[in-house]
Write an enzyme that holds these catalytic residues in place. Structure first.
Site, PDB file in Angstrom:
ATOM      1  N   THR A  12       9.948  17.258 -73.444  1.00 36.69           N
ATOM      2  CA  THR A  12      11.166  17.820 -73.842  1.00 36.69           C
ATOM      3  C   THR A  12      11.280  17.497 -75.571  1.00 36.69           C
ATOM      4  OG1 THR A  12      11.751  17.704 -71.640  1.00 36.69           O
ATOM      5  CG2 THR A  12      13.367  18.201 -73.463  1.00 36.69           C
ATOM      6  N   SER A  53       5.546  15.989 -69.483  1.00 38.42           N
ATOM      7  CA  SER A  53       5.452  14.647 -68.767  1.00 38.42           C
ATOM      8  C   SER A  53       5.106  14.871 -67.406  1.00 38.42           C
ATOM      9  CB  SER A  53       5.862  13.959 -69.353  1.00 38.42           C
ATOM     10  OG  SER A  53       7.824  13.563 -68.583  1.00 38.42           O
ATOM     11  N   ASP A  87       9.736  12.943 -67.566  1.00 41.35           N
ATOM     12  CA  ASP A  87       9.513  12.562 -66.162  1.00 41.35           C
ATOM     13  C   ASP A  87       8.845  11.433 -65.900  1.00 41.35           C
ATOM     14  OD1 ASP A  87      11.541  15.063 -66.045  1.00 41.35           O
ATOM     15  OD2 ASP A  87       9.997  16.077 -65.486  1.00 41.35           O
ATOM     16  N   LYS A 159      14.565   6.647 -65.789  1.00 42.39           N
ATOM     17  CA  LYS A 159      15.331   7.847 -65.520  1.00 42.39           C
ATOM     18  C   LYS A 159      15.952   7.556 -64.587  1.00 42.39           C
ATOM     19  CE  LYS A 159      14.667  12.304 -66.924  1.00 42.39           C
ATOM     20  NZ  LYS A 159      14.190  13.729 -66.944  1.00 42.39           N
ATOM     21  N   GLU A 280      13.277  -8.835 -43.168  1.00 50.00           N
ATOM     22  CA  GLU A 280      12.894  -8.459 -42.137  1.00 50.00           C
ATOM     23  C   GLU A 280      11.267  -8.530 -41.661  1.00 50.00           C
ATOM     24  OE1 GLU A 280      15.566  -5.163 -40.023  1.00 50.00           O
ATOM     25  OE2 GLU A 280      16.732  -5.432 -42.203  1.00 50.00           O
TER      26      GLU A 280
END
Length: 323
Positions: A12, A53, A87, A159, A280
């Site tokens: 970007t 990305s 990203d 992110k 668990e």
């Protein structure tokens, strides 16, 4: 005068468009650097790639790794800044954090707004990343991410928002420092193994990384996604479980079958913060590996690299505990 090499990959920060609509990876690094270089720095730049990305891949990772290793031999180079889409920035940063064999600082940065938007954040982020890279305390900290005045270790950063300028957070540990108009300060240091201390460095940069899938869990998810991954021939699987890495009885049975077939299974969590630990599910009973506080996408990277060293769950757990 300190010399820093900027390696550009697109994203970007190099995008163009109007409003929220834009195309990533349109502007070259020379143009992005205009007017944003802190005083006293000498910059060299290379356009390694120019992609959004979401199209980042391991071939670009290996190209970055090899280029940094080659250039690190030059004594006059202080460090490296990588411009990158947001990203998958955390994944590239963590891959390099585990594989780079250099004490020189490497700082990733990018932008949440494209270069022609009304108020782009890329110029300040790039200016700050250059300043962080030049800071004397950056050396030896491994790979860093500098975004929106925060300085983060590659291991902890994620992110955390789709569009906010402050999209990057470190959910489990917080930022290790801050940078304001090029003035950086550090408040903490990474404690896990990285770069020169890492046991996961690549001996052969041409060797493909093992195939590892991520299986996300949800109500009624069944086991068909895991079965599809196994049929595709994966060597490892990261299961993004619920809560403390919990899974349904159906999925647990198929995960157990996978380990019997020699596939390494890592329990991670879809939650976004916290540590997957004994609860668990008794991992030793099933030969599972716990991801600790690594999110699924970072657990996948560590597992890929660990599988190049060992296929034994106990040995791989040691890598997760120490890296």
């Amino acid at each position: 005068m300190d010399k820093i090499v900027v390696l550009a990959t697109g994203g970007t920060i190099a995008g163009t468009g109007e409003g929220g609509a834009y195309v990533s990876g349109q502007v070259g690094i020379e143009r992005l650097l205009e007017g944003v270089v802190p005083e006293g720095l000498r910059i060299e730049s290379e356009q390694v790639a120019n992609v959004g990305s979401q199209d980042m891949d391991s071939s670009i990772w290996l190209k970055l790794l090899e280029r940094i290793h080659t250039l690190s031999a030059q004594e006059d180079i202080k460090g490296f800044v990588i411009t990158h889409g947001t990203d998958t920035m955390e994944e590239t940063a963590y891959f390099l954090h585990l594989t780079l064999q250099s004490h020189k600082p490497v700082v990733l940065t990018g932008a949440m707004r494209n270069s022609t938007s009304l108020s782009p954040d890329g110029p300040m982020n790039l200016y700050n990343a250059l300043a962080v890279c030049a800071h004397p305390e950056s050396a030896g900290l491994g790979v860093l991410v500098a975004m929106d005045e925060g300085i983060y270790s590659a291991r902890g950063v994620s992110k955390a928002h789709t569009s906010h300028l402050g999209a990057f957070k470190a959910p489990s540990g917080g930022a290790i420092g801050h940078v304001y108009y090029g003035q950086a300060r550090f408040d903490a240091k990474p404690t896990k193994k990285h770069t020169l201390q890492s046991c996961l460095a690549l001996s052969d940069h041409s060797q493909p990384l093992p195939k590892v899938a991520i299986v996300y869990t949800y109500v009624d998810c069944g086991d068909f996604l895991l079965k599809a991954a196994l049929q595709a021939g994966v060597q490892g699987v990261v299961v993004a479980g619920m809560g403390n890495g919990n899974v349904s009885h159906t999925l647990l049975e198929t995960m157990t079958q996978a380990t019997r077939q020699g596939v390494v299974v890592v329990r991670s969590s879809r939650v976004g913060s916290g540590c997957v630990q004994l609860g668990e599910i008794e991992d030793a009973r099933y030969n599972f590996v716990r991801a600790g506080d690594l999110n699924p996408q970072k657990a996948r990277i560590l597992l890929q690299l660990a599988l190049l060293k060992s296929t034994q769950p106990q040995a791989i757990q040691e890598f997760f505990d120490t890296h």
